[in-house]
Design a protein around this motif. Sequence first.
Motif, PDB file in Angstrom:
ATOM      1  N   ILE A  57      -7.495   3.336   0.256  1.00  0.00           N
ATOM      2  CA  ILE A  57      -6.262   2.808   0.843  1.00  0.00           C
ATOM      3  C   ILE A  57      -6.406   2.679   2.355  1.00  0.00           C
ATOM      4  CG2 ILE A  57      -3.780   3.148   1.102  1.00  0.00           C
ATOM      5  CD1 ILE A  57      -3.737   4.607  -1.540  1.00  0.00           C
ATOM      6  N   MET A 115       2.433   1.112  -4.164  1.00  0.00           N
ATOM      7  CA  MET A 115       1.342   1.997  -4.579  1.00  0.00           C
ATOM      8  C   MET A 115       1.865   3.327  -5.130  1.00  0.00           C
ATOM      9  SD  MET A 115      -1.869   2.081  -5.085  1.00  0.00           S
ATOM     10  CE  MET A 115      -2.601   0.776  -4.087  1.00  0.00           C
ATOM     11  N   THR A 137       0.811  -1.224   0.000  1.00  0.00           N
ATOM     12  CA  THR A 137       0.000   0.000   0.000  1.00  0.00           C
ATOM     13  C   THR A 137       0.842   1.272   0.000  1.00  0.00           C
ATOM     14  OG1 THR A 137      -0.156  -0.091   2.418  1.00  0.00           O
ATOM     15  CG2 THR A 137      -1.938  -1.107   1.156  1.00  0.00           C
ATOM     16  N   PRO A 161      -8.733  -5.148  -0.761  1.00  0.00           N
ATOM     17  CA  PRO A 161      -8.030  -4.595  -1.925  1.00  0.00           C
ATOM     18  C   PRO A 161      -8.942  -4.268  -3.103  1.00  0.00           C
ATOM     19  CG  PRO A 161      -7.581  -6.938  -1.724  1.00  0.00           C
ATOM     20  CD  PRO A 161      -8.252  -6.510  -0.448  1.00  0.00           C
TER      21      PRO A 161
END
Length: 440
Positions: A337, A261, A257, A318
């Motif tokens: 997120i 990300m 994340t 997710p």
Amino acid sequence: MAHAASSTQQPVRAAVAAFIGTAVEFYDYYTFATAAALVLGEIFFPSHDPFLSTMASFGTFFVGFIARPLSGAVFGHLGDRVGRKKMLVLTMFLMGIATTGIGLLPSYATIGIWAPILLVLLRILQGIAVGGEWGGAVLIASEHAPPGRKTFFASFPQMGSPAGLILSLLAFRFVTSLDHASFVSWGWRLPFLASFVLLLIGMAIRLGVKESPEFERVRNTNAAAKYPVAEVLRTAWYPILLAAAATTIGSAGFFFTNTFMISYATAWLGMSKSFILDCLFVVTIIQLLSQPVSALLAQRFGETRFLCCAAVLSMVTPYPMFLLVQTQNAVAIVAGISFAVVTLSAIYAVIAGFITPAFPTRMRYSGISIAYQLCTMIAGGTTPLIGTMLAQRFSGQWLPLAAFFSVLSFVTLVGVVGLGRYKRNQLAMAEWAPPSGRNA
């Protein structure tokens, strides 16, 4: 009276010292991770193909994880033989020197192949430092804790991870506001050089904490293991594997994340670096606030039950996360997120207190360090690499990435269920053991 006050204050002081020291160490670690996603490929691995530069940069990021299981074993042995506090001071010193050194490294354009070689060596030193850090920080907090509150106190060093990330994101938010030429030339170095100041602060705090009382009791009764690593691998390999599985999403999820990300949002969705860093900054504040709440809830309702629920939720999160990130709307990105991060950080907050009692005090540093660092090498270090390869293979499509996240969460669920059963069996055996303890 003074002694009683000191005894009352020491658990809090130990927990705060574990939190601040771990925050400093993870600031260093996340600084490298963020730089790997943003700039290190361009500086140390220049290529006409940005994908190759990014993969080389994440490969260097992974190198630090290779050192962590061996480091966990070495520092675990020393921590079980010499003491928790001394190892925490040493690991902090090593991390600060390595991170500051990276900030001083010449680029590939200046010294050629020596630049990436030196970067890899300093990254290995970072891995060695953090490999010994986690187990000691968890134990210095949990072994000072009052009875019945070990899960909550063990969550303090876990809060050092989001705190370190917040500091790192603030530093990079500042330097990414520079023009690209200045950022690539010298701006990226500033977050690394700031590590030296944080090193001095962290060292001063940790030197003021007493040794763990549980370790002191083992040492005073001459019950310390002579070869704790060998003993724990011989007698407790099964809980090591289960503990490693249980920590999977709590470790790998953050590198998904945060580290991956950043690369995904900038390379495949065309977001600006400063925009995605701002979003992740808000997410990390939410994570920092949610973790102590998770620890208190787990202490109230039971660790195994809480972790199983969090792992199941983490398998689902997710999918809405990627759907919301695709909108490229700041509020939606933060919400998506955060949904994933709050669930995986709930696991991360509680997992230290959950796995620690699975190992006896005399070889506990070795057991939890080997388990955690084994997991971070296999799952944590490879996650940005696997994510980048999946995004490249499927042209940035998010469904394979979400499925990968779900698999990591499922591994954690299996580990939690297995370790919870193992701990119950061990407790039952201890209760039914004869007074001599020969069959315990």
